[in-house]
Design a protein around this motif. Structure first.
Motif, PDB file in Angstrom:
ATOM      1  N   VAL A 266       0.842  -1.205   0.000  1.00 14.19           N
ATOM      2  CA  VAL A 266       0.000   0.000   0.000  1.00 14.19           C
ATOM      3  C   VAL A 266       0.873   1.249   0.000  1.00 14.19           C
ATOM      4  CG1 VAL A 266      -1.632   1.361   1.353  1.00 14.19           C
ATOM      5  CG2 VAL A 266      -2.023  -1.082   1.040  1.00 14.19           C
ATOM      6  N   GLN A 267       1.950   1.241   0.783  1.00 17.21           N
ATOM      7  CA  GLN A 267       2.880   2.374   0.788  1.00 17.21           C
ATOM      8  C   GLN A 267       3.446   2.630  -0.601  1.00 17.21           C
ATOM      9  OE1 GLN A 267       5.606   0.959   3.794  1.00 17.21           O
ATOM     10  NE2 GLN A 267       4.891   2.463   5.289  1.00 17.21           N
ATOM     11  N   GLN A 268       3.813   1.564  -1.285  1.00 17.30           N
ATOM     12  CA  GLN A 268       4.406   1.693  -2.618  1.00 17.30           C
ATOM     13  C   GLN A 268       3.389   2.209  -3.634  1.00 17.30           C
ATOM     14  OE1 GLN A 268       5.829  -2.308  -3.112  1.00 17.30           O
ATOM     15  NE2 GLN A 268       7.716  -1.945  -1.978  1.00 17.30           N
ATOM     16  N   VAL A 269       2.177   1.673  -3.590  1.00 23.28           N
ATOM     17  CA  VAL A 269       1.151   2.072  -4.551  1.00 23.28           C
ATOM     18  C   VAL A 269       0.709   3.520  -4.316  1.00 23.28           C
ATOM     19  CG1 VAL A 269      -1.242   1.663  -5.302  1.00 23.28           C
ATOM     20  CG2 VAL A 269       0.319  -0.275  -4.967  1.00 23.28           C
ATOM     21  N   LEU A 270       0.607   3.932  -3.056  1.00 20.20           N
ATOM     22  CA  LEU A 270       0.129   5.275  -2.726  1.00 20.20           C
ATOM     23  C   LEU A 270       1.263   6.282  -2.534  1.00 20.20           C
ATOM     24  CD1 LEU A 270      -2.796   4.520  -0.237  1.00 20.20           C
ATOM     25  CD2 LEU A 270      -2.862   4.757  -2.709  1.00 20.20           C
ATOM     26  N   SER A 271       2.464   5.919  -2.934  1.00 14.15           N
ATOM     27  CA  SER A 271       3.612   6.813  -2.798  1.00 14.15           C
ATOM     28  C   SER A 271       3.311   8.214  -3.327  1.00 14.15           C
ATOM     29  CB  SER A 271       4.810   6.243  -3.571  1.00 14.15           C
ATOM     30  OG  SER A 271       5.840   7.203  -3.696  1.00 14.15           O
ATOM     31  N   PRO A 272       3.725   9.272  -2.613  1.00 10.67           N
ATOM     32  CA  PRO A 272       3.477  10.644  -3.061  1.00 10.67           C
ATOM     33  C   PRO A 272       3.989  10.935  -4.459  1.00 10.67           C
ATOM     34  CG  PRO A 272       4.240  10.632  -0.796  1.00 10.67           C
ATOM     35  CD  PRO A 272       4.384   9.224  -1.298  1.00 10.67           C
ATOM     36  N   LYS A 273       4.965  10.147  -4.913  1.00 16.11           N
ATOM     37  CA  LYS A 273       5.524  10.375  -6.242  1.00 16.11           C
ATOM     38  C   LYS A 273       4.877   9.477  -7.300  1.00 16.11           C
ATOM     39  CE  LYS A 273       9.961  11.908  -4.428  1.00 16.11           C
ATOM     40  NZ  LYS A 273      11.427  11.703  -4.395  1.00 16.11           N
ATOM     41  N   GLY A 274       3.877   8.715  -6.918  1.00 14.19           N
ATOM     42  CA  GLY A 274       3.225   7.809  -7.848  1.00 14.19           C
ATOM     43  C   GLY A 274       1.910   8.340  -8.392  1.00 14.19           C
ATOM     44  N   SER A 275       1.182   7.476  -9.070  1.00  9.19           N
ATOM     45  CA  SER A 275      -0.078   7.856  -9.716  1.00  9.19           C
ATOM     46  C   SER A 275      -1.138   8.320  -8.721  1.00  9.19           C
ATOM     47  CB  SER A 275      -0.643   6.673 -10.510  1.00  9.19           C
ATOM     48  OG  SER A 275       0.297   6.215 -11.455  1.00  9.19           O
ATOM     49  N   PHE A 276      -1.072   7.799  -7.485  1.00  8.14           N
ATOM     50  CA  PHE A 276      -2.080   8.141  -6.473  1.00  8.14           C
ATOM     51  C   PHE A 276      -1.493   9.035  -5.383  1.00  8.14           C
ATOM     52  CE2 PHE A 276      -2.968   3.773  -8.051  1.00  8.14           C
ATOM     53  CZ  PHE A 276      -4.125   4.056  -8.769  1.00  8.14           C
ATOM     54  N   GLY A 277      -0.424   9.749  -5.734  1.00  7.45           N
ATOM     55  CA  GLY A 277       0.299  10.549  -4.752  1.00  7.45           C
ATOM     56  C   GLY A 277      -0.483  11.683  -4.139  1.00  7.45           C
ATOM     57  N   LYS A 278      -1.519  12.161  -4.815  1.00  3.98           N
ATOM     58  CA  LYS A 278      -2.318  13.277  -4.299  1.00  3.98           C
ATOM     59  C   LYS A 278      -3.711  12.841  -3.848  1.00  3.98           C
ATOM     60  CE  LYS A 278       0.923  16.245  -5.352  1.00  3.98           C
ATOM     61  NZ  LYS A 278       1.710  16.896  -4.285  1.00  3.98           N
ATOM     62  N   ALA A 279      -4.025  11.584  -4.048  1.00  2.00           N
ATOM     63  CA  ALA A 279      -5.380  11.097  -3.749  1.00  2.00           C
ATOM     64  C   ALA A 279      -5.655  11.091  -2.249  1.00  2.00           C
ATOM     65  CB  ALA A 279      -5.559   9.696  -4.313  1.00  2.00           C
ATOM     66  N   THR A 280      -6.872  11.398  -1.893  1.00  2.00           N
ATOM     67  CA  THR A 280      -7.297  11.348  -0.487  1.00  2.00           C
ATOM     68  C   THR A 280      -8.535  10.470  -0.305  1.00  2.00           C
ATOM     69  OG1 THR A 280      -8.571  13.380  -0.805  1.00  2.00           O
ATOM     70  CG2 THR A 280      -6.342  13.612   0.102  1.00  2.00           C
ATOM     71  N   VAL A 281      -9.062   9.969  -1.431  1.00  2.00           N
ATOM     72  CA  VAL A 281     -10.239   9.095  -1.390  1.00  2.00           C
ATOM     73  C   VAL A 281      -9.925   7.819  -2.162  1.00  2.00           C
ATOM     74  CG1 VAL A 281     -12.674   8.842  -1.977  1.00  2.00           C
ATOM     75  CG2 VAL A 281     -11.802  11.078  -1.259  1.00  2.00           C
ATOM     76  N   ARG A 282     -10.241   6.682  -1.556  1.00  2.00           N
ATOM     77  CA  ARG A 282      -9.984   5.406  -2.215  1.00  2.00           C
ATOM     78  C   ARG A 282     -10.814   5.241  -3.485  1.00  2.00           C
ATOM     79  NH1 ARG A 282     -13.269   1.271  -1.255  1.00  2.00           N
ATOM     80  NH2 ARG A 282     -13.687   1.942   0.900  1.00  2.00           N
ATOM     81  N   ASN A 283     -10.214   4.603  -4.509  1.00  2.00           N
ATOM     82  CA  ASN A 283     -10.956   4.262  -5.716  1.00  2.00           C
ATOM     83  C   ASN A 283     -10.574   2.850  -6.159  1.00  2.00           C
ATOM     84  OD1 ASN A 283      -8.500   4.470  -7.227  1.00  2.00           O
ATOM     85  ND2 ASN A 283      -8.803   6.682  -7.395  1.00  2.00           N
TER      86      ASN A 283
END
Length: 366
Positions: A266-283
């Motif tokens: 989860v840390q890797q997928v949601l990394s700030p430098k990744g595709s979900f780096g700015k997301a705050t809501v799960r999709n």
């Protein structure tokens, strides 16, 4: 002036023509890239997904087969279509017709056919779980496959006509045993412990180091942190994880532990430098990305009922930390993802969590 005007018009035409050629080339390139991606998507990973969809009646997040849901294909056609994939359905249908014609020519149309659904499923299971890449002739490949599985060897040596052969035919039980074999050997997590809520992120650097999800405490947040306290906490936590999860000596998942590398993924997928780096809501793409990475790289037993719900809960807990403005692995305040050991150290995590717990205690007192 006329000559100059003509030259100018010719130049404009050349530029327009060149631009059209470039556009056409770019469009062709896009089509080729799209085709290559589609082919790559099927490839070995796509084939495994198609086969798993045939082997299991329950698939979470489109890629995680669930233990205990193994099934046997009901027809040879079903197996053929799974092997070729949905993108090659027409070729699969043509092959199925060829098989029927061959069976008719051999006088098998009223008999058992070239292969039973059980035999075809078993062959696919053995090849699906094969760890080797055999760039060899068919004969060598068949020899290796047959020698690698006792039930497949029984199938290969069975002619199917005599009474003795009928006794050695592959059964549904044989096939289901082969399908479910991948789930054998995992550490049996105590039922009372497994029923507890999945450990959630306390900070973006991981779940609690003070307390297990089952309620067992490893340390007292009111005690000042020093090397001795940290060592006692770490030892208590690691021993507990070994007892309830079958983890390694450091409390981490192993190839056969009952817990798995969900938080790190989860840390890797949601990394700030990744595709979900700015997301705050799960999709849903987040959930799919985590599941795909678990299947590809993670250790431990995630082939469990309701694994999607657990993934969603853990993602939500990480995003809750992000909404609170907490520093994360990979952002300017958190260091490089997977980089500095200090960022992921037990001491750093303990100090961050202790601050939160003490703040909560003070708020309760007030």
């Amino acid at each position: 002036k006329t000559d100059s005007s003509t030259d100018k018009t010719a130049t404009q035409y050349d530029r327009t023509n060149e631009a059209s050629k470039t556009d056409a080339k770019n469009e062709n390139s896009k089509v080729c890239d799209k085709k290559n991606k589609k082919e790559k998507k099927f490839g070995i990973e796509g084939l495994h997904m198609e086969l798993d969809s045939m082997f299991f009646s329950k698939i979470e997040c489109e890629c995680i087969p669930i233990k205990g849901s193994g099934r046997v294909a009901t027809t040879l056609d079903e197996v053929v279509h799974a092997v070729f994939g949905s993108s090659r359905a027409m070729i699969a249908s043509q092959l199925c017709e060829e098989i029927k014609r061959l069976e008719y020519a051999l006088g098998l149309e009223q008999g058992r056919g070239l292969m039973t659904p059980e035999e075809a499923t078993l062959l696919c299971v053995v090849m699906r779980n094969c760890k080797e890449n055999w760039l060899v002739g068919t004969e060598v490949m068949v020899e290796k496959l047959v020698s690698s599985n006792a039930v497949l060897k029984k199938m290969w040596n069975c002619g199917g006509s005599s009474a003795n052969d009928q006794k050695t035919m592959v059964t549904s039980r044989d096939v289901l045993a082969a399908i479910e074999a991948k789930f054998e050997g995992y550490f049996p997590e105590p039922q009372k412990h497994s029923e507890k809520k999945v450990p959630l992120f306390i900070t973006p650097f991981g779940p609690s180091v003070y307390r297990c999800a089952c309620g067992v405490w490893f340390g007292d947040p009111k005690q000042p942190i020093n090397d001795e306290i940290l060592e006692k906490m770490k030892k208590a936590r690691n021993v507990h994880f070994q007892n309830v999860y079958g983890s390694d000596a450091n409390g981490y998942p192993t190839a056969k532990s009952s817990h798995y590398s969900l938080h790190r993924v989860v840390q890797q997928v949601l990394s700030p430098k990744g595709s979900f780096g700015k997301a705050t809501v799960r999709n849903d793409p987040m959930v799919q990305a985590v599941a795909a990475k678990l299947v590809k790289k993670a250790k431990g037993n995630f082939y469990i009922e309701k694994v999607r719900a657990k993934i969603e809960e853990v993602i939500d807990s990480y995003l809750a930390c992000r909404k609170r403005g907490m520093r994360e692995p990979g952002d300017e305040r958190g260091g490089k993802t997977g980089g500095s050991k200090d960022i992921y150290s037990f001491e750093t995590r303990a100090k961050m969590e202790q601050d939160l717990l003490l703040d909560a205690i003070s708020a309760d007192i007030e």
